[in-house]
Scaffold this motif. Structure first.
Motif, PDB file in Angstrom:
ATOM      1  N   GLY A  56      37.898  85.914 133.206  1.00 11.80           N
ATOM      2  CA  GLY A  56      38.963  85.627 132.191  1.00 11.80           C
ATOM      3  C   GLY A  56      39.411  84.137 132.228  1.00 11.80           C
ATOM      4  N   ARG A  85      40.200  80.594 131.262  1.00 12.33           N
ATOM      5  CA  ARG A  85      39.994  79.668 130.218  1.00 12.33           C
ATOM      6  C   ARG A  85      39.703  78.221 130.356  1.00 12.33           C
ATOM      7  N   ASN A 103      41.156  78.114 123.998  1.00 11.79           N
ATOM      8  CA  ASN A 103      42.254  78.853 123.730  1.00 11.79           C
ATOM      9  C   ASN A 103      42.043  80.433 123.785  1.00 11.79           C
ATOM     10  N   GLU A 104      42.856  81.510 123.601  1.00 11.32           N
ATOM     11  CA  GLU A 104      42.261  82.788 123.537  1.00 11.32           C
ATOM     12  C   GLU A 104      41.088  83.093 122.695  1.00 11.32           C
ATOM     13  N   ASN A 105      40.978  82.478 121.582  1.00 11.14           N
ATOM     14  CA  ASN A 105      39.883  82.512 120.717  1.00 11.14           C
ATOM     15  C   ASN A 105      38.478  81.826 121.166  1.00 11.14           C
ATOM     16  N   ASP A 130      31.023  87.329 124.465  1.00 12.09           N
ATOM     17  CA  ASP A 130      31.630  86.531 123.352  1.00 12.09           C
ATOM     18  C   ASP A 130      30.840  85.298 123.017  1.00 12.09           C
ATOM     19  N   THR A 170      32.308  80.131 126.484  1.00 15.52           N
ATOM     20  CA  THR A 170      32.747  81.555 126.598  1.00 15.52           C
ATOM     21  C   THR A 170      32.942  82.002 128.020  1.00 15.52           C
ATOM     22  N   ASN A 171      33.818  82.884 128.369  1.00 16.25           N
ATOM     23  CA  ASN A 171      33.828  83.313 129.730  1.00 16.25           C
ATOM     24  C   ASN A 171      33.583  84.644 129.956  1.00 16.25           C
TER      25      ASN A 171
END
Length: 206
Positions: free
Chosen positions: A68, A70, A133-135, A106, A101-102
């Protein structure tokens, strides 16, 4: 840092995005050159009278230090710059791409970064760090090598030579062999990294 999918998997996600970027320049086809299909007599005859631009492309896989994260890490190895130099001598620009991507699922929604390595006389690996960022959109980039904008990439491609199909397939056949002549190999014969095989984009000029 640890990768969580292969460069080949990265290709599957990046190639359609890069083809879309090149689409304003002509009709684009990504090619995994086999040397036994695209340059057969039938293949050559089917493209008689057409003109093409050619692009070489390497997909890079992202790396992270924890689930997860970032913070995305990437590397463009010095042997890619060897290939890009040889391709430039033939009139072919070379680019690399990475998905920010992580996780493997995604890749489609994550932002992609592109690097123009056509004329970079690098003598060492180029590492970079991307905070997202989260996106999974870029917030901060840190690295000596810098990502290229869409317009810059398109301009670079337009600076390349144009070819007939015989000339284009000859280059696609020749470049991997030149890549294997990389003068400072770091990997042995049995390593999966020892051969460099770019994805090619052929652009038919309309």
């Amino acid at each position: 840092m640890t990768g969580f999918y292969s460069d080949k998997t990265a290709e599957y996600a990046l190639v359609p995005k890069f083809a879309e970027l090149l689409a304003p320049l002509g009709t684009v086809v990504p090619i995994a050159f086999s040397g036994r299909r695209e340059n057969t007599l039938l293949g050559l005859e089917s493209m008689t009278g057409e003109s093409f631009r050619l692009v070489a492309f390497f997909a890079r896989r992202p790396k992270i230090d924890k689930v997860g994260s970032r913070r995305i890490h990437g590397t463009i190895y010095e042997r890619f710059f060897w290939v890009s130099h040889q391709a430039a001598l033939m009139g072919v620009p070379t680019f690399c791409g990475i998905s920010l991507t992580n996780n493997i699922f995604d890749q489609a929604r994550a932002q992609s970064l592109w690097f123009d390595i056509t004329e970079l006389p690098r003598r060492e690996d180029q590492n970079f760090i991307c905070d997202v960022n989260e996106n999974l959109q870029l917030e901060r980039f840190c690295g000596q090598i810098q990502p290229a904008e869409r317009a810059t990439i398109q301009a670079r491609v337009l600076e390349g030579l144009t070819f007939d199909w015989k000339e284009a397939t000859d280059i696609m056949a020749t470049l991997p062999g030149i890549a294997d002549m990389y003068p400072q190999p770091r990997f042995g014969f049995h390593s999966h990294n020892w051969r460099l095989r770019p994805v090619y984009f052929a652009i038919r000029i309309t």
